[in-house]
Design an enzyme around this catalytic site. Structure first.
Site, PDB file in Angstrom:
ATOM      1  N   ASP A  46      10.487 -19.963  13.083  1.00 14.58           N
ATOM      2  CA  ASP A  46       9.426 -20.931  13.357  1.00 14.58           C
ATOM      3  C   ASP A  46       8.195 -20.644  12.491  1.00 14.58           C
ATOM      4  O   ASP A  46       7.545 -21.565  11.992  1.00 14.58           O
ATOM      5  CB  ASP A  46       9.027 -20.863  14.835  1.00 14.58           C
ATOM      6  CG  ASP A  46      10.214 -21.035  15.763  1.00 14.58           C
ATOM      7  OD1 ASP A  46      11.203 -20.276  15.612  1.00 14.58           O
ATOM      8  OD2 ASP A  46      10.170 -21.900  16.638  1.00 14.58           O
TER       9      ASP A  46
ATOM     10  N   GLU B  72      22.017 -24.754  17.576  1.00 16.61           N
ATOM     11  CA  GLU B  72      22.539 -23.634  18.351  1.00 16.61           C
ATOM     12  C   GLU B  72      23.619 -24.037  19.360  1.00 16.61           C
ATOM     13  O   GLU B  72      24.112 -23.179  20.094  1.00 16.61           O
ATOM     14  CB  GLU B  72      21.382 -22.914  19.040  1.00 16.61           C
ATOM     15  CG  GLU B  72      20.448 -22.237  18.054  1.00 16.61           C
ATOM     16  CD  GLU B  72      19.191 -21.675  18.684  1.00 16.61           C
ATOM     17  OE1 GLU B  72      18.647 -20.690  18.159  1.00 16.61           O
ATOM     18  OE2 GLU B  72      18.751 -22.242  19.715  1.00 16.61           O
TER      19      GLU B  72
ATOM     20  N   GLN C 212      19.258 -29.770  17.471  1.00 15.66           N
ATOM     21  CA  GLN C 212      17.963 -29.973  16.818  1.00 15.66           C
ATOM     22  C   GLN C 212      18.179 -30.264  15.345  1.00 15.66           C
ATOM     23  O   GLN C 212      19.300 -30.300  14.867  1.00 15.66           O
ATOM     24  CB  GLN C 212      17.087 -28.736  16.977  1.00 15.66           C
ATOM     25  CG  GLN C 212      17.676 -27.482  16.339  1.00 15.66           C
ATOM     26  CD  GLN C 212      16.895 -26.231  16.705  1.00 15.66           C
ATOM     27  OE1 GLN C 212      16.788 -25.862  17.861  1.00 15.66           O
ATOM     28  NE2 GLN C 212      16.363 -25.561  15.706  1.00 15.66           N
TER      29      GLN C 212
END
Length: 626
Positions: free
Chosen positions: A240, A370, A439
């Site tokens: 991130d 994930e 995502q």
């Protein structure tokens, strides 16, 4: 690690209560109003004295009564922690003092970090005497890793209180920070508020300016927020920081971006050990969750073992920094080159030659999505490995260092899955269109990776993954879909994706939550970083390349004007003004010490060049090119 802070509050009776964050000076203000007086409680983490938190109470009469005014205070603070072994020390300059170590080392056999804390005792009540109209009381809390540092910070705070300049020194530091960057947008108010909020929270997380001795410890997805146990990542550092937050910081404050990279350099020894423990004798494998040692601290083994794209994410940040600054010192003298070599060696060690396909494979990984694990040839992971190796070769040439043939061979022959019939990138070997995705994953090939592809393939990737991506997934996802549609000049589709981000913003302080259903990390800097990139790299079309800073604006219809001030490139500061009719570029600063590299604007199609010096500006509309 948890440490209870010196939290306190004014006891409220028949009052009107007003609470507000003052974003520009980085202050939270809590106001109690009655018919006879106003009590204001301010809290702020001092921007330049980084170990100091300040609290103040100001009582001001609303009418002259001649009577003393007493405000009762309550504090629930006790110097105890479930994570620290704390001892009480001698009071220091009127402050209470505790110190201790963490109960559990970060890694087995490792050191237990120390914590030292000083705080001003809070009285049970404060009284404004009858003859006074107004009085303020100030309280300090200092937390540092050593007794020397905590006492120095507390003493500096007391000195500023004595001179009446504690708060003003904090606001001046914030003013200087805000002057260095600005995103001014003529468009919908919620969009403007979201942008300013995101920029404020990201600026709050970066290392301070003019504090050369300060060691920066990285940026965690939720900062140091403390939500539901297990949902705020314990202050650990993930991809991130490097992929989602870093590019925004780099665009305005390359010196802060350098401090982020220096954190990764300091963690290199831990990354080398991680690779060795995974059975790879060469190279560095950065941990999925990093803290003080650079070794893996993720509580679930699968992520540390398989989500290896983090190593390429780290090096991509170094690449973006180098091409923005041309700072060779970071690589020649300050450890950057050693990190580049270690990452390149890791990727080469991780690749396996396939005789059948005549290319290299990277097997048994978890991509950014994930939901899938133990897959072969993640498109994102492999494309990132290729980019890492090519950057390693490029900077080796710049530093006049021989380039290992293995780097070039592996970069040229690593497999990046592509379906020739459907003309899109499968997420990994064996991916079936329609499978759910957690995502943003393959869409990151277009940006930030800038993996070569035609507009047709870019569109196909977006259309393939948009309907199957988890609607309640992490907040940064839709920003990347928006960037993709902006590249293709599909304004309505871009706006539709960006609008999804607003469900992650909570009122009244514009704090982001990780997932739109309210779950996950609070103060989710990752989502904010993605949202900012949608404007700073989407609306403007900025792309950092080896030879230039590209820009190709694409603003939605409801954004009538966009000004981005303080863009840093090769030592210069630039201002971009974008409207439907005009693109204007101005060099606002071009320092002489050290000298900034000269700039020119180049029209890509025609090759026409327009010199840009300090104070100069050009309008592409005036030149007939808008």
């Amino acid at each position: 690690m948890k440490l209870l802070w010196n939290k306190w509050r004014i006891k409220a009776g028949d009052f009107q209560i007003i609470s507000q964050p003052l974003l520009e000076p980085g202050t939270f203000s809590h106001v109690l109003q009655s018919t006879s007086y106003t009590a204001t409680h301010q809290i702020y983490a001092h921007h330049s004295l980084v170990h100091l938190m300040a609290f103040s109470i100001t009582i001001r009469r609303s009418a002259h009564t001649g009577q003393p005014i007493t405000v009762e205070l309550r504090t629930p603070f006790v110097p105890k922690s479930q994570d620290l072994d704390l001892y009480q020390g001698l009071d220091f300059q009127g402050a209470h003092y505790v110190y201790g170590t963490t109960l559990v080392p970060e890694v087995e056999g490792g050191p237990r970090p120390t914590v030292h804390m000083l705080w001003t005792p809070v009285p049970q009540a404060l009284t404004l005497c009858g003859e006074e109209w107004e009085q303020s009381w100030e309280f300090l809390t200092a937390v540092a890793e050593s007794e020397e540092e905590v006492k120095r910070s507390y003493s500096e705070g007391l000195a500023l209180i004595a001179s009446g300049s504690l708060y003003s020194s904090h606001t001046r530091a914030w003013d200087a920070l805000w002057r260095g960057c600005c995103i001014d947008l003529d468009g919908p108010l919620p969009l403007r508020q979201a942008l300013y909020g995101c920029l404020y929270y990201l600026l709050s997380a970066i290392p301070p300016r003019d504090n050369p001795g300060f060691l920066f410890h990285g940026i965690s997805p939720g900062g140091l927020s403390n939500g539901t146990r297990g949902e705020d990542y314990w202050g650990h550092v993930f991809w991130d920081q490097d992929t989602w937050v870093f590019p925004n910081i780099l665009l305005f404050y390359p010196e802060a971006a350098r401090a982020i990279l220096e954190y990764r350099i300091r963690m290199l020894e831990g990354a080398l050990r991680n690779a060795e423990e995974q059975g790879y004798k060469q190279g560095a494998k950065f941990p999925w969750e990093s803290a003080a040692t650079g070794q893996e601290v993720c509580p679930e083994d699968i992520y540390g073992a398989q989500e290896i794209h983090i190593t390429g994410d780290v090096l991509m940040a170094f690449e973006q920094y180098y091409y923005t600054t041309q700072d060779q010192k970071l690589f020649r003298e300050d450890g950057g080159w050693k990190l580049v070599v270690a990452v390149a060696q890791y990727w080469c060690s991780r690749m396996v030659w396939s005789e059948e396909e005549q290319c290299y494979h990277i097997r048994g990984v978890m991509p950014p999505d994930e939901y899938h694990y133990q897959v072969d040839n993640s498109a994102y992971t492999n494309a990132l490995a290729r980019r890492s190796l090519r950057f390693a070769a490029d900077i080796a040439q710049d530093l006049l260092i021989p380039v290992p043939e293995e780097w070039v061979e592996c970069a040229n022959k690593v497999k990046v899955p592509f379906d020739m019939e459907k003309k899109y990138h499968p997420e990994y070997d064996g991916y079936s269109p329609g499978e759910r995705v957690k995502q943003a994953d393959v869409v990151l090939l277009g940006f930030p990776l800038m993996h070569p592809m035609s507009p047709e393939v870019r569109r196909n990737d977006l259309e393939t993954y948009e309907p199957v991506t988890e609607l309640n997934g992490p907040a940064m996802t839709w920003s990347m879909f928006a960037v993709g549609w902006l590249e293709l000049k599909e304004m309505q589709r871009a706006q539709s994706q960006l609008n999804k981000c607003f469900s992650n913003i909570t009122e009244p302080f514009k704090i982001w939550v990780e997932n739109s259903d309210g779950s996950g990390a609070v103060n989710f800097l990752t989502g904010m970083g993605g949202f900012l990139q949608a404007v700073l790299f989407g609306y403007t079309g900025f792309r950092i390349t080896k030879t230039s800073l590209l820009f190709n604006p694409s603003c939605p219809d409801d954004v009538h004007k966009l000004k981005v001030t303080g863009v840093s490139y090769l030592g210069n500061k630039l201002k971009f003004t974008i409207t439907k009719e005009e693109i204007r570029i101005k060099v606002t600063e071009s320092p002489l010490d050290p000298p900034a590299l000269p700039l020119e604007a180049v029209l890509e199609e025609s090759g026409q060049r327009f010199p840009l010096g300090e104070g100069q500006s050009i309008s592409l509309a005036d030149l007939g090119f808008a």
